[in-house]
Enzyme design. Structure first.
Site, PDB file in Angstrom:
ATOM      1  N   CYS A  67       0.808  -1.222   0.000  1.00  0.00           N
ATOM      2  CA  CYS A  67       0.000   0.000   0.000  1.00  0.00           C
ATOM      3  C   CYS A  67       0.839   1.268   0.000  1.00  0.00           C
ATOM      4  O   CYS A  67       0.512   2.229  -0.704  1.00  0.00           O
ATOM      5  CB  CYS A  67      -0.974  -0.002   1.184  1.00  0.00           C
ATOM      6  SG  CYS A  67      -0.205   0.141   2.823  1.00  0.00           S
ATOM      7  N   HIS A 105      -1.941   1.455   7.043  1.00  0.00           N
ATOM      8  CA  HIS A 105      -2.395   1.437   5.650  1.00  0.00           C
ATOM      9  C   HIS A 105      -2.445   2.859   5.123  1.00  0.00           C
ATOM     10  O   HIS A 105      -2.960   3.765   5.790  1.00  0.00           O
ATOM     11  CB  HIS A 105      -3.780   0.790   5.552  1.00  0.00           C
ATOM     12  CG  HIS A 105      -4.312   0.698   4.159  1.00  0.00           C
ATOM     13  ND1 HIS A 105      -3.675  -0.008   3.160  1.00  0.00           N
ATOM     14  CD2 HIS A 105      -5.425   1.246   3.581  1.00  0.00           C
ATOM     15  CE1 HIS A 105      -4.373   0.082   2.043  1.00  0.00           C
ATOM     16  NE2 HIS A 105      -5.433   0.847   2.268  1.00  0.00           N
ATOM     17  N   ASP A 119      -8.094   3.764  -3.712  1.00  0.00           N
ATOM     18  CA  ASP A 119      -7.134   2.861  -3.071  1.00  0.00           C
ATOM     19  C   ASP A 119      -6.755   1.742  -4.036  1.00  0.00           C
ATOM     20  O   ASP A 119      -7.541   0.838  -4.281  1.00  0.00           O
ATOM     21  CB  ASP A 119      -7.766   2.269  -1.800  1.00  0.00           C
ATOM     22  CG  ASP A 119      -6.758   1.565  -0.905  1.00  0.00           C
ATOM     23  OD1 ASP A 119      -5.634   1.279  -1.378  1.00  0.00           O
ATOM     24  OD2 ASP A 119      -7.086   1.298   0.255  1.00  0.00           O
TER      25      ASP A 119
END
Length: 270
Positions: A67, A105, A119
């Site tokens: 991420c 994250h 995302d």
């Protein structure tokens, strides 16, 4: 940032504008071209927490990322195109882990006609922007449900309403120091899931492929297939042919992957 090189990496050929159609097109292309993966962590290669390093990893070297790399690069790309982008501190499994999860994250918010969650670094499960409203959206073969919760947080459920896999975030600029600490902790902490289990995820057509150690799971609309990777050569072929990844240290990593497989799937057939 060489924007043309990035667009070539993800196979995006349409015009780019700061609008919702472009945003959704870029997201879809990215998650189908760039695998979510943590090979560098397992091979103990240096990982720098910068957008420039993510560009080198994903665009120049043609690998994937996690991420912090995926969304750092994608946010940079969107800024170059002219989008209004805010980096967010997410907390994966905060529902169970509490506030200690915050910052584990990195995700993004893009402001157009309204605010959208963007995302490309949550395992490629989200393929289009999600408006910040209480709703379930389709990302075939997955569903994503966004729910407002207490103290101004939102919770995104991967898998639809009530799914256990989720992350929380507030629609406000990230605490960058917290993100940096969590980035380093997840690389170094032996209890981090990123250190424990080698993972890769990618979308191909309507299928969503997930590799956890030696277990390969493929989700199609309405059905699921699983198989166990049986050898180093088999793993090398899967990484290359399915995920587009080349791992030079695979022979060294294989014993760790085998041991972890026995922990995760003690009753699975060899």
């Amino acid at each position: 940032m060489n924007l043309d090189a990035y667009l070539k990496r993800i196979g995006y050929v349409a015009p780019v504008r700061a609008d919702l159609d472009t945003l959704n097109g870029l997201m879809d292309a990215h998650v189908r071209a760039v695998p979510f993966e943590n090979l560098d962590i397992h091979a103990e290669r240096p990982i720098l927490n910068t957008a420039e390093a993510a560009y080198e990893q994903i665009v120049t070297r043609g690998q994937g990322g996690w991420c912090y790399e995926m969304n750092a690069l994608f946010g940079w790309v969107l800024n170059e195109i002219g989008f209004e982008v805010t980096r967010l501190s997410g907390g994966v499994r905060r529902a169970k882990l509490g506030d200690d999860a915050l910052g584990n994250h990195l995700c993004l918010m893009v402001t157009l006609d309204r605010d959208y969650l963007v995302d490309v670094g949550f395992g490629g499960s989200q393929i289009s922007a999600i408006a910040l409203e209480h709703a379930e959206t389709l990302h075939p073969p997955l569903r994503m449900a966004l729910v407002p919760i207490e103290d101004g947080y939102w919770r995104l459920h991967e898998g639809g309403w009530g799914s256990a896999m989720s992350f929380d975030f507030r629609a406000e600029p990230a605490d960058e120091a917290l993100l940096a600490r969590q980035h380093d902790l997840q690389i170094s902490d032996p209890n981090s899931i990123f250190r424990k289990t080698l993972t890769a995820k990618i979308r191909r057509g309507r299928a969503y492929h997930t590799l956890r150690g030696r277990m390969l799971e493929t989700n199609h609309p309405g059905r699921k297939e699983t198989r166990v990777i049986q050898s180093v050569d088999d793993m090398r072929d899967v990484l290359r042919d399915l995920f587009g990844l080349v791992e030079p240290d695979l022979e060294t990593l294989w014993p760790m992957m085998t041991a972890r497989h026995k922990q995760l799937f003690p009753h699975a057939h060899r």
